[in-house]
Scaffold this active site. Structure first.
Site, PDB file in Angstrom:
ATOM      1  N   GLN A  87      -9.932   1.188   3.431  1.00 51.85           N
ATOM      2  CA  GLN A  87      -9.204   1.785   4.767  1.00 51.85           C
ATOM      3  C   GLN A  87      -8.478   3.131   3.546  1.00 51.85           C
ATOM      4  O   GLN A  87      -8.357   4.425   4.302  1.00 51.85           O
ATOM      5  CB  GLN A  87      -8.914   1.885   5.646  1.00 51.85           C
ATOM      6  CG  GLN A  87      -9.422   0.603   6.225  1.00 51.85           C
ATOM      7  CD  GLN A  87      -8.503  -0.175   7.987  1.00 51.85           C
ATOM      8  OE1 GLN A  87      -7.691   0.025   7.946  1.00 51.85           O
ATOM      9  NE2 GLN A  87      -7.975  -1.868   6.751  1.00 51.85           N
ATOM     10  N   HIS A 105     -11.807   5.889   6.073  1.00 50.44           N
ATOM     11  CA  HIS A 105     -11.378   6.776   6.251  1.00 50.44           C
ATOM     12  C   HIS A 105     -10.961   8.236   5.599  1.00 50.44           C
ATOM     13  O   HIS A 105     -10.031   8.174   5.905  1.00 50.44           O
ATOM     14  CB  HIS A 105      -9.899   6.303   6.629  1.00 50.44           C
ATOM     15  CG  HIS A 105     -10.068   4.888   7.727  1.00 50.44           C
ATOM     16  ND1 HIS A 105      -8.940   4.206   7.713  1.00 50.44           N
ATOM     17  CD2 HIS A 105     -10.836   4.691   8.795  1.00 50.44           C
ATOM     18  CE1 HIS A 105      -8.970   3.751   8.465  1.00 50.44           C
ATOM     19  NE2 HIS A 105     -10.355   3.328   9.131  1.00 50.44           N
TER      20      HIS A 105
HETATM   21  N1  APR Z   1       0.456  -6.151  -0.893  1.00 49.25           N
HETATM   22  C1  APR Z   1      -0.540  -6.498   0.001  1.00 49.25           C
HETATM   23  N2  APR Z   1      -0.220  -6.565   1.133  1.00 49.25           N
HETATM   24  C2  APR Z   1       0.736  -5.853   1.698  1.00 49.25           C
HETATM   25  C3  APR Z   1       2.154  -5.217   0.399  1.00 49.25           C
HETATM   26  C4  APR Z   1       1.586  -5.621  -0.782  1.00 49.25           C
HETATM   27  N3  APR Z   1       2.651  -5.216  -1.840  1.00 49.25           N
HETATM   28  N4  APR Z   1       3.108  -4.373   0.873  1.00 49.25           N
HETATM   29  C5  APR Z   1       2.487  -5.036   2.298  1.00 49.25           C
HETATM   30  N5  APR Z   1       1.666  -5.056   2.845  1.00 49.25           N
HETATM   31  C6  APR Z   1       0.618  -5.303   3.568  1.00 49.25           C
HETATM   32  C7  APR Z   1       1.713  -5.227   4.650  1.00 49.25           C
HETATM   33  O1  APR Z   1       1.772  -6.784   5.757  1.00 49.25           O
HETATM   34  C8  APR Z   1       0.872  -5.147   6.577  1.00 49.25           C
HETATM   35  O2  APR Z   1       0.149  -6.007   6.724  1.00 49.25           O
HETATM   36  O3  APR Z   1      -0.061  -3.806   4.146  1.00 49.25           O
HETATM   37  C9  APR Z   1      -0.129  -3.559   4.882  1.00 49.25           C
HETATM   38  C10 APR Z   1       0.132  -2.143   5.976  1.00 49.25           C
HETATM   39  O4  APR Z   1      -0.379  -2.616   7.004  1.00 49.25           O
HETATM   40  P1  APR Z   1      -0.934  -0.628   7.660  1.00 49.25           P
HETATM   41  O5  APR Z   1       0.442  -0.250   7.221  1.00 49.25           O
HETATM   42  O6  APR Z   1      -0.974  -0.815   8.910  1.00 49.25           O
HETATM   43  O7  APR Z   1      -2.111  -0.205   6.711  1.00 49.25           O
HETATM   44  P2  APR Z   1      -3.567  -0.277   7.321  1.00 49.25           P
HETATM   45  O8  APR Z   1      -3.558  -1.912   8.284  1.00 49.25           O
HETATM   46  O9  APR Z   1      -3.902  -0.285   6.291  1.00 49.25           O
HETATM   47  O10 APR Z   1      -3.335   0.816   7.715  1.00 49.25           O
HETATM   48  C11 APR Z   1      -5.075   0.959   8.131  1.00 49.25           C
HETATM   49  O11 APR Z   1      -4.209   3.141   9.478  1.00 49.25           O
HETATM   50  O12 APR Z   1      -2.538   4.957   9.967  1.00 49.25           O
HETATM   51  C12 APR Z   1      -3.831   4.622  10.169  1.00 49.25           C
HETATM   52  O13 APR Z   1      -5.779   5.390   8.460  1.00 49.25           O
HETATM   53  C13 APR Z   1      -4.313   4.441   8.449  1.00 49.25           C
HETATM   54  O14 APR Z   1      -5.932   3.313   7.219  1.00 49.25           O
HETATM   55  C14 APR Z   1      -5.276   3.502   7.255  1.00 49.25           C
HETATM   56  C15 APR Z   1      -5.268   2.559   8.629  1.00 49.25           C
END
Ligand code: APR
Length: 229
Positions: A87, A105
């Site tokens: 993503q 994305h």
């Molecule tokens: N290692 C692994 N995971 C981690 C770490 C780390 N060091 N730090 C944080 N995380 C996790 C968090 O716990 C959370 O579950 O990464 C995740 C981030 O979640 P989001 O910020 O929601 O990101 P994501 O799931 O990729 O969002 C999906 O939403 O805004 C849209 O297009 C955008 O691609 C994105 C989509």
């Protein structure tokens, strides 16, 4: 014949490279109004603001390096056929050396013609900034990003990959955004699913949750796969 390892990654995969996630404390959606900077309506309303948002993220990306998690996924290519579905719009998987990367994305370092989505252009590190007036090859350009309210064009090939997986791994995503969040439901019966995340979202019973960061989690995964596959 190598086993097929399909990995789905989210913003958490790049957190240890210093790239902000979206929904963690201090994440991008706390700093910016998401529907103004990352939606089709927002781009139509104020393209200047959207170009500025993505220009800032490109400058952040240029300062970032792949982390141990990205490199660990490349190492797994020695023993498995590894396919990454991400993503993320950063190019850290590619810069780490992963060969098969499918972006759901879009890609931050690319722009495309506003009037012809098939015309995609790679931005050079020395020319990252775009404005609504930027023209390439005679076309005004926009970020090559899937905005909210737009379809994720690569979801079909992504589903096919998951359906062929011998192991499916989800890393660093809050599983908030569909269709990416639904991929884990496409694994064949009996295929092991792992989820690496320090603050994991709810997942179906039977998913092997590794409650840790990407770097440590990919290392643990590699060890577990050696003893189970
Ligand atoms: N290692 C692994 N995971 C981690 C770490 C780390 N060091 N730090 C944080 N995380 C996790 C968090 O716990 C959370 O579950 O990464 C995740 C981030 O979640 P989001 O910020 O929601 O990101 P994501 O799931 O990729 O969002 C999906 O939403 O805004 C849209 O297009 C955008 O691609 C994105 C989509």
């Amino acid at each position: 014949m190598k086993k097929k390892l399909v990995i789905s990654t989210g913003a958490g995969m790049s957190a240890e490279s210093g790239i902000s996630t979206f929904r963690d404390a201090g994440g991008l959606w706390e700093q910016y109004p998401v529907m103004d900077v990352a939606s089709a309506d927002g781009f139509a309303r104020n393209p200047e603001l959207v170009h500025k948002f993505y220009n800032a993220r490109r400058h952040d990306l240029l300062k970032a390096e792949p982390n141990a998690g990205h490199r660990g996924l490349v190492d797994l290519e020695k023993d498995y056929d590894v396919y990454i579905i991400t993503q993320n719009v950063d190019d850290l998987h590619e810069r780490a050396g992963s060969k098969n990367v499918l972006h759901l994305h879009g890609e931050l370092m690319k722009v495309r013609a506003v009037d012809d989505e098939s015309k995609v252009y790679q931005l050079k590190p020395e020319a990252l900034d775009t404005t609504p007036e930027t023209v390439i090859d005679g076309h005004r350009v926009r970020p090559h990003i899937v905005f909210f309210q737009e379809a994720a064009p690569n979801i079909e090939p992504a589903i096919e990959l998951v359906q062929q997986a011998d192991v499916f791994v989800v890393i660093g995503t809050s599983l908030n955004v569909y269709p990416a969040a639904g991929l884990l439901h496409y694994v064949r019966p009996g295929v092991p699913v792992y989820y690496i995340d320090p603050n994991p979202a709810m997942v179906p019973a039977g998913v092997h949750v590794l409650k840790m960061g990407a770097g440590e989690g990919v290392e643990r995964l590699a060890r577990e796969l050696k003893t189970t596959l």
